[in-house]
Every structure is written in C-alpha cells, then in structure tokens.
Design a protein around this motif. Structure first.
Motif, PDB file in Angstrom:
ATOM      1  N   MET A 104       1.344  -1.450  -0.005  1.00  0.00           N
ATOM      2  CA  MET A 104      -0.148  -0.169   0.348  1.00  0.00           C
ATOM      3  C   MET A 104       1.374   1.331  -0.100  1.00  0.00           C
ATOM      4  SD  MET A 104      -3.171   1.224   2.805  1.00  0.00           S
ATOM      5  CE  MET A 104      -4.276  -0.638   1.844  1.00  0.00           C
ATOM      6  N   SER A 105       0.152   1.814  -1.137  1.00  0.00           N
ATOM      7  CA  SER A 105       1.388   3.532  -1.244  1.00  0.00           C
ATOM      8  C   SER A 105       1.377   4.686   0.421  1.00  0.00           C
ATOM      9  CB  SER A 105       1.208   4.379  -2.261  1.00  0.00           C
ATOM     10  OG  SER A 105      -0.052   4.246  -2.213  1.00  0.00           O
ATOM     11  N   SER A 106       1.972   5.179   0.389  1.00  0.00           N
ATOM     12  CA  SER A 106       1.488   6.517   1.024  1.00  0.00           C
ATOM     13  C   SER A 106       0.623   6.873   0.738  1.00  0.00           C
ATOM     14  CB  SER A 106       3.218   7.294   1.625  1.00  0.00           C
ATOM     15  OG  SER A 106       3.543   7.867   0.064  1.00  0.00           O
ATOM     16  N   ARG A 107       0.481   7.150  -0.832  1.00  0.00           N
ATOM     17  CA  ARG A 107      -0.898   7.745  -0.772  1.00  0.00           C
ATOM     18  C   ARG A 107      -1.907   7.502  -0.061  1.00  0.00           C
ATOM     19  NH1 ARG A 107      -2.655  10.150  -6.858  1.00  0.00           N
ATOM     20  NH2 ARG A 107      -4.474  11.168  -6.358  1.00  0.00           N
ATOM     21  N   ASP A 108      -1.841   6.799  -0.451  1.00  0.00           N
ATOM     22  CA  ASP A 108      -3.017   5.248  -0.334  1.00  0.00           C
ATOM     23  C   ASP A 108      -3.442   5.972   1.360  1.00  0.00           C
ATOM     24  OD1 ASP A 108      -4.264   4.593  -2.345  1.00  0.00           O
ATOM     25  OD2 ASP A 108      -3.312   2.321  -2.085  1.00  0.00           O
ATOM     26  N   LEU A 109      -2.092   4.805   2.113  1.00  0.00           N
ATOM     27  CA  LEU A 109      -2.551   5.528   3.564  1.00  0.00           C
ATOM     28  C   LEU A 109      -2.804   7.484   4.231  1.00  0.00           C
ATOM     29  CD1 LEU A 109       0.866   4.062   4.292  1.00  0.00           C
ATOM     30  CD2 LEU A 109      -1.727   3.208   5.236  1.00  0.00           C
ATOM     31  N   ARG A 110      -2.938   8.054   3.051  1.00  0.00           N
ATOM     32  CA  ARG A 110      -2.646   9.516   3.027  1.00  0.00           C
ATOM     33  C   ARG A 110      -4.316   9.715   3.368  1.00  0.00           C
ATOM     34  NH1 ARG A 110      -0.863  14.098  -0.337  1.00  0.00           N
ATOM     35  NH2 ARG A 110      -2.302  13.339  -1.923  1.00  0.00           N
TER      36      ARG A 110
END
Length: 301
Positions: free
Chosen positions: A1-7
């Motif tokens: 999972m990308s940092s953008r998804d986590l954000r």
C-alpha cells in the motif's frame, strides 16, 4: 500500500470520526438518547462516512472514474447486481432472526416463541391507550405481517444505509484490499465499530453496559457483519447490494421484541445480533466464505 493510499485512509477516517462526533454533540450537551432530536442526529450521523468518502475522492485522490471508485457504477451486469442485492436482503434478515433461537438455546435470550408475551403486552398497552378492548387481529397474524414486511425496510432505509456503505464498503474496503482479505475485513470492521462510539457511549444499542463494553461489543459485531457486507461489495463489484443489506439489517434489528418473554430483561451484550451469541452464525458464514474463496473481487464487464 502506497503512502498516498495511507494518507487518503487517514483523511477519510479523520473526517468520518470527526464529523460523527460533531453531529452528535447536541445529544451530549442535551438530553442524550431522550432528545427529541435523536432521530435527526442519528440519520445525519449515518451520512458522515459518505461525506468523508466524497471529500477524499473529489479533493484528495481525484480519480477519473469517481463513481466507479465509490462502487456506485456500473449497474451491470444487471443479473449479478440484482442477485447479490436480493441475497444481501435475505441474508441480513436471516442473521438477525437466527440470532434469537441461538440465544435462547444458550440461555441468554429470554424467548417466548409460542405466546409472544412481550409483544402481546405492548399491543395490550397500545390498545388500552387507544380505548380499545383488544387488538382485533390475531397476534400470530401480526407477527407474520411484521416478518413479511421486513424486506421493504431495505428500500425504505436505503438512503441512510448508503450514507454509511458509500464510506465503509464503497470506498474503504477496496482501498484496504492490497493488505489482504483478512486484514482488510478486520481493519474496516474495527473502524466501522469505533465510529459508532458517539452514540454507543450514550447508551445506544447497549443501554445497560458500561461504555467500554458497549463499544467493544459493537466492534465485534461490526467486524463480522461488516465482513458479510464486504463480501457483497466485492463479489458484486458494487456498493448497492451492501447498502441494501445494511438497510435490511437495520430494519430487522428490533424484531427481537416480537419474540421476547414479557417482564424479562434482554442483555444485548449477550443476546440478539448485537451480542456474542448472535455472532456465532455470521462467524460461521464468514469462515465458509473465506474458505471457499468467495471474497475475490468481481471482474467488471
């Protein structure tokens, strides 16, 4: 999972929780669940996950196919969509109803499946208040009418239920799926359960339990029932069957009052679909669905 998804997940969760607490504040500073505004507040609270999802989709992620991302579209293949919608309604009602005999067998639900004494008592009180000697319709027929009408609740309650499902299963669950099926179901269920805290801590659903126990019980139920709703979302490729299932589930929630014994207390931490005895059947269903690979996402046509 990308940092953008986590954000995105962080923004969504913060908004959904923050808005839920904000909407519930009039109850906390007023008369709580006894407030004349309770129904309005509860309905408004159900819309907060949808608001959070819309904000994330339109202002944070901004995908090209926004309605696809939310599971609102496409409405095809029609047969699959209608089929899972019907299954969702039936399964939700069944899970609520089957929890009652299970609870009775385990000694935690004071049932009266023969005379319907609690329901009879309510009818007698209502008839007395209306100046009528007795209800002219046999109680068995009234029970049958109540049960036959339950599927209609899926359509009557659809909009507020969609307010939740657009967030939880429409957007959040697919976003968590890169973590794996079990983690996605568990995390989304925990988030859904904790989101109910503003009302649960006021005594909603678990009026006799301390706040921490009520919230814990709600999380447990939301993990299991949310997994069933999640299955509908993933297999259909649409949020609509999950929304119909959620609406039917809410509509059937009060049916335990039809089958309870008069004068007996119902502990919802133990009995009904809200309590541990009511989780046995949905747990078995979820285990079967996972074991048979039923959580694989549908392929769009």
């Amino acid at each position: 999972m990308s940092s953008r998804d986590l954000r995105s997940i962080g923004v969504f969760t913060t908004l959904a929780f923050g808005l839920a607490w904000l909407v519930a504040l009039p109850l906390w500073f007023g008369d709580g669940l006894a407030s004349s505004w309770f129904t309005v507040v509860a309905a408004a609270t159900m819309m907060t996950p949808a608001i959070a999802a819309l904000v994330v989709v339109f202002f944070v992620e901004r995908p090209q196919q926004k309605v696809w991302t939310l599971g609102l579209w496409p409405l095809r293949p029609v047969r699959r969509l209608l089929g899972y919608g019907a299954v969702g309604i039936i399964v939700s009602i069944a899970l609520v109803l089957v929890a009652l005999p299970v609870g009775a067998l385990l000694g935690v639900f004071p049932a009266d499946f023969v005379n319907f004494s609690a329901f009879h008592q309510v009818l007698d009180e209502q008839a007395g208040a209306a100046g009528v000697a007795e209800v002219p319709i046999p109680i068995g027929a009234l029970i049958a009418i109540q049960l036959a009408a339950l599927p209609l609740a899926a359509f009557i309650n659809l909009i507020p239920a969609l307010g939740e499902e657009l967030g939880w299963r429409g957007w959040l669950l697919p976003k968590l799926m890169p973590l794996g099926t079990l983690p996605a179901l568990l995390i989304s269920g925990v988030i859904w359960g904790l989101w109910h805290a503003p009302l649960i801590l006021l005594g909603y659903n678990y009026p006799d339990a301390p706040g921490w126990l009520g919230v814990t019980a709600m999380v447990g139920m939301c993990i299991l029932v949310g997994a069933v709703f999640g299955w509908l979302r993933l297999r259909s490729g649409s949020v609509w069957p999950a929304a119909l299932a959620h609406a039917a589930f809410n509509g059937a929630g009060g049916t335990y009052l039809l089958f309870a014994k008069a004068g007996e207390h119902v502990d919802t931490t133990q009995a009904t679909i809200l309590g541990w005895s009511g989780w046995i059947v949905p747990l078995a269903l979820v285990v079967i669905l996972i074991a048979t690979g039923q959580f694989a996402s549908a392929k769009h046509p």
